[in-house]
Design a protein around this motif. Structure first.
Motif, PDB file in Angstrom:
ATOM      1  N   ARG A   1      30.012  15.095  10.680  1.00  0.00           N
ATOM      2  CA  ARG A   1      29.213  15.484   9.525  1.00  0.00           C
ATOM      3  C   ARG A   1      29.369  14.479   8.389  1.00  0.00           C
ATOM      4  N   SER A   2      30.505  13.815   8.341  1.00  0.00           N
ATOM      5  CA  SER A   2      30.723  12.814   7.309  1.00  0.00           C
ATOM      6  C   SER A   2      29.865  11.584   7.574  1.00  0.00           C
ATOM      7  N   VAL A   3      29.396  10.959   6.513  1.00  0.00           N
ATOM      8  CA  VAL A   3      28.693   9.680   6.652  1.00  0.00           C
ATOM      9  C   VAL A   3      29.634   8.630   7.221  1.00  0.00           C
ATOM     10  N   VAL A   4      30.877   8.650   6.781  1.00  0.00           N
ATOM     11  CA  VAL A   4      31.869   7.673   7.235  1.00  0.00           C
ATOM     12  C   VAL A   4      32.304   7.990   8.660  1.00  0.00           C
ATOM     13  N   GLN A   5      32.168   7.018   9.540  1.00  0.00           N
ATOM     14  CA  GLN A   5      32.538   7.213  10.946  1.00  0.00           C
ATOM     15  C   GLN A   5      34.049   7.114  11.134  1.00  0.00           C
ATOM     16  N   THR A   6      34.585   8.026  11.916  1.00  0.00           N
ATOM     17  CA  THR A   6      35.979   7.928  12.355  1.00  0.00           C
ATOM     18  C   THR A   6      36.051   8.241  13.849  1.00  0.00           C
ATOM     19  N   ARG A   7      35.922   9.519  14.207  1.00  0.00           N
ATOM     20  CA  ARG A   7      36.216   9.896  15.589  1.00  0.00           C
ATOM     21  C   ARG A   7      35.168   9.430  16.591  1.00  0.00           C
ATOM     22  N   PHE A   8      33.896   9.333  16.214  1.00  0.00           N
ATOM     23  CA  PHE A   8      32.925   8.873  17.208  1.00  0.00           C
ATOM     24  C   PHE A   8      33.244   7.450  17.641  1.00  0.00           C
ATOM     25  N   ALA A   9      33.525   6.596  16.676  1.00  0.00           N
ATOM     26  CA  ALA A   9      33.794   5.192  17.000  1.00  0.00           C
ATOM     27  C   ALA A   9      35.012   5.047  17.890  1.00  0.00           C
ATOM     28  N   THR A  10      36.102   5.718  17.534  1.00  0.00           N
ATOM     29  CA  THR A  10      37.327   5.566  18.319  1.00  0.00           C
ATOM     30  C   THR A  10      37.221   6.259  19.676  1.00  0.00           C
ATOM     31  N   THR A  11      36.431   7.326  19.756  1.00  0.00           N
ATOM     32  CA  THR A  11      36.242   8.010  21.033  1.00  0.00           C
ATOM     33  C   THR A  11      35.407   7.151  21.976  1.00  0.00           C
ATOM     34  N   ALA A  12      34.367   6.514  21.454  1.00  0.00           N
ATOM     35  CA  ALA A  12      33.570   5.603  22.275  1.00  0.00           C
ATOM     36  C   ALA A  12      34.430   4.459  22.781  1.00  0.00           C
ATOM     37  N   LEU A  13      35.283   3.921  21.926  1.00  0.00           N
ATOM     38  CA  LEU A  13      36.168   2.836  22.357  1.00  0.00           C
ATOM     39  C   LEU A  13      37.158   3.330  23.403  1.00  0.00           C
ATOM     40  N   THR A  14      37.665   4.542  23.240  1.00  0.00           N
ATOM     41  CA  THR A  14      38.579   5.105  24.237  1.00  0.00           C
ATOM     42  C   THR A  14      37.885   5.269  25.584  1.00  0.00           C
ATOM     43  N   LEU A  15      36.648   5.742  25.567  1.00  0.00           N
ATOM     44  CA  LEU A  15      35.881   5.861  26.815  1.00  0.00           C
ATOM     45  C   LEU A  15      35.799   4.513  27.518  1.00  0.00           C
ATOM     46  N   LEU A  16      35.484   3.467  26.776  1.00  0.00           N
ATOM     47  CA  LEU A  16      35.313   2.152  27.373  1.00  0.00           C
ATOM     48  C   LEU A  16      36.646   1.528  27.767  1.00  0.00           C
ATOM     49  N   ARG A  17      37.700   1.790  27.011  1.00  0.00           N
ATOM     50  CA  ARG A  17      39.032   1.325  27.428  1.00  0.00           C
ATOM     51  C   ARG A  17      39.442   1.992  28.742  1.00  0.00           C
ATOM     52  N   THR A  18      39.150   3.263  28.855  1.00  0.00           N
ATOM     53  CA  THR A  18      39.481   3.969  30.098  1.00  0.00           C
ATOM     54  C   THR A  18      38.689   3.405  31.258  1.00  0.00           C
ATOM     55  N   HIS A  19      37.410   3.150  31.032  1.00  0.00           N
ATOM     56  CA  HIS A  19      36.559   2.564  32.065  1.00  0.00           C
ATOM     57  C   HIS A  19      37.109   1.222  32.540  1.00  0.00           C
ATOM     58  N   LEU A  20      37.761   0.498  31.637  1.00  0.00           N
ATOM     59  CA  LEU A  20      38.342  -0.806  31.986  1.00  0.00           C
ATOM     60  C   LEU A  20      39.756  -0.685  32.542  1.00  0.00           C
ATOM     61  N   GLY A  21      40.286   0.534  32.618  1.00  0.00           N
ATOM     62  CA  GLY A  21      41.644   0.730  33.118  1.00  0.00           C
ATOM     63  C   GLY A  21      42.710   0.370  32.098  1.00  0.00           C
ATOM     64  N   LEU A  22      42.377   0.450  30.803  1.00  0.00           N
ATOM     65  CA  LEU A  22      43.283  -0.007  29.750  1.00  0.00           C
ATOM     66  C   LEU A  22      43.748   1.121  28.837  1.00  0.00           C
ATOM     67  N   HIS A  23      43.584   2.361  29.265  1.00  0.00           N
ATOM     68  CA  HIS A  23      43.987   3.501  28.441  1.00  0.00           C
ATOM     69  C   HIS A  23      45.017   4.324  29.192  1.00  0.00           C
ATOM     70  N   ASP A  24      46.002   4.851  28.455  1.00  0.00           N
ATOM     71  CA  ASP A  24      46.923   5.834  29.030  1.00  0.00           C
ATOM     72  C   ASP A  24      47.322   6.819  27.945  1.00  0.00           C
ATOM     73  N   GLU A  25      48.080   7.825  28.300  1.00  0.00           N
ATOM     74  CA  GLU A  25      48.397   8.903  27.367  1.00  0.00           C
ATOM     75  C   GLU A  25      49.278   8.451  26.204  1.00  0.00           C
ATOM     76  N   THR A  26      49.963   7.308  26.338  1.00  0.00           N
ATOM     77  CA  THR A  26      50.773   6.851  25.212  1.00  0.00           C
ATOM     78  C   THR A  26      49.891   6.518  24.005  1.00  0.00           C
ATOM     79  N   VAL A  27      48.634   6.146  24.264  1.00  0.00           N
ATOM     80  CA  VAL A  27      47.714   5.871  23.157  1.00  0.00           C
ATOM     81  C   VAL A  27      47.456   7.145  22.363  1.00  0.00           C
ATOM     82  N   VAL A  28      47.259   8.252  23.060  1.00  0.00           N
ATOM     83  CA  VAL A  28      47.034   9.537  22.387  1.00  0.00           C
ATOM     84  C   VAL A  28      48.295   9.969  21.644  1.00  0.00           C
ATOM     85  N   ASP A  29      49.455   9.759  22.256  1.00  0.00           N
ATOM     86  CA  ASP A  29      50.715  10.086  21.579  1.00  0.00           C
ATOM     87  C   ASP A  29      50.852   9.282  20.285  1.00  0.00           C
TER      88      ASP A  29
END
Length: 299
Positions: A138-166
């Motif tokens: 709802r905010s004009v300023v982007q936060t979670r959409f941008a980082t979630t899209a990047l997380t999706l693509l990092r996962t697709h590249l095999g570069l994400h794990d749960e330590t990032v969420v921690d």
């Protein structure tokens, strides 16, 4: 609590969902060996910079990032990925529309849009679609959409794990360094894929808190920009710093911040800083001056 605060605090859950669902979106995302361009505007452009560097670094294929308005139409790509939270940004829609023609090789460039809203024109403009509706904002300023899209693509590249969420949870729970909110100037530095994150951190500070911010590749900082660094400056490194840089920055009297978390989690800390500085200055981060949720040039 502002919308921006609520949305940035929800990022661990959004990232976990994006990582879990990434395999289901694989058919819409680039495959290894494809020549790819990733485009966006504002925050999405800086996320594109990060993804492009990650993909090339992972050996997945040549990958470029462009502001949608600066796309080189004479250059052939197998796929163009457009990041657009709103799905209505004029430059992105114009780009996707032009790509419906033929590439210089005579073959059609396949397009993918990653968006938060399935009820917008981008749905018809792209060949493939990834909807992250749970990360819309709802905010004009982007936060979670941008980082979630990047997380999706990092996962697709095999570069994400749960330590990032921690690390993201740590970034949300740990107090900001003493004196940081009171700084007059903020400089963000990155290397490789984190240059895009540094650019985005600077943009967040400008949008939400009207701060004087800059962002540079870390090795470029000593080639001029360090000259304006002084007491009252905060210099924040995303990722590993070049040898000797921390000492040089401290010698100017500036506050040096070494990123100790995953760089994407460090971006979350910068988002928190932007909101905190906005609050200290009596500003509303949900409604930045002169900005709207989407730039629509020809309604």
């Amino acid at each position: 609590m502002t919308h921006a605060e609520d949305e940035l605090n929800s990022q661990p859950e959004c990232w976990t969902r994006a990582a879990t669902e990434a395999a289901g979106h694989a058919g819409a995302l680039p495959v290894a060996g494809e020549r790819v361009a990733i485009v966006g505007c504002g925050t999405s452009y800086f996320m594109a910079q990060a993804v492009a560097a990650l993909r090339e670094g992972a050996g997945q294929g040549e990958t470029d990032a462009f502001a949608a308005s600066e796309f080189p139409y004479g250059r052939p790509y197998d796929r163009v990925v457009a990041l657009t939270r709103s799905g209505t940004t004029t430059e992105v829609l114009e780009l996707l529309g032009r790509l419906r023609g033929t590439a210089p090789s005579g073959t059609r460039t396949r397009t993918t849009a990653i968006t938060a809203d399935p009820g917008t024109p981008v749905v018809e403009a792209a060949d493939d679609l990834v909807v992250l509706g749970y990360a819309d904002e709802r905010s004009v300023v982007q936060t979670r959409f941008a980082t979630t899209a990047l997380t999706l693509l990092r996962t697709h590249l095999g570069l994400h794990d749960e330590t990032v969420v921690d690390d993201c949870r740590t970034a949300l729970a740990t107090p900001l360094p003493e004196g940081l909110v009171q700084c007059a100037q903020f400089t963000f530095l990155g290397r490789g894929w984190t240059v895009g994150l540094a650019n985005e951190a600077g943009l967040k500070m400008r949008e939400a808190s009207l701060s004087w911010t800059e962002a540079y590749p870390a090795m470029e900082y000593r080639h001029g920009p360090i000259s304006v660094t002084t007491r009252g400056t905060a210099t924040w490194m995303f990722g590993e710093a070049p040898e000797g840089l921390a000492e040089q920055v401290r010698a100017t009297g500036a506050l040096w911040l070494a990123g100790t978390l995953d760089p994407l989690a460090e971006l979350v800390r910068a988002q928190r800083l932007a909101v905190a500085v906005a609050a200290a200055r009596g500003l509303d981060p949900d409604r930045p001056r002169h900005l709207t949720r989407s730039v629509i040039l020809n309604p």
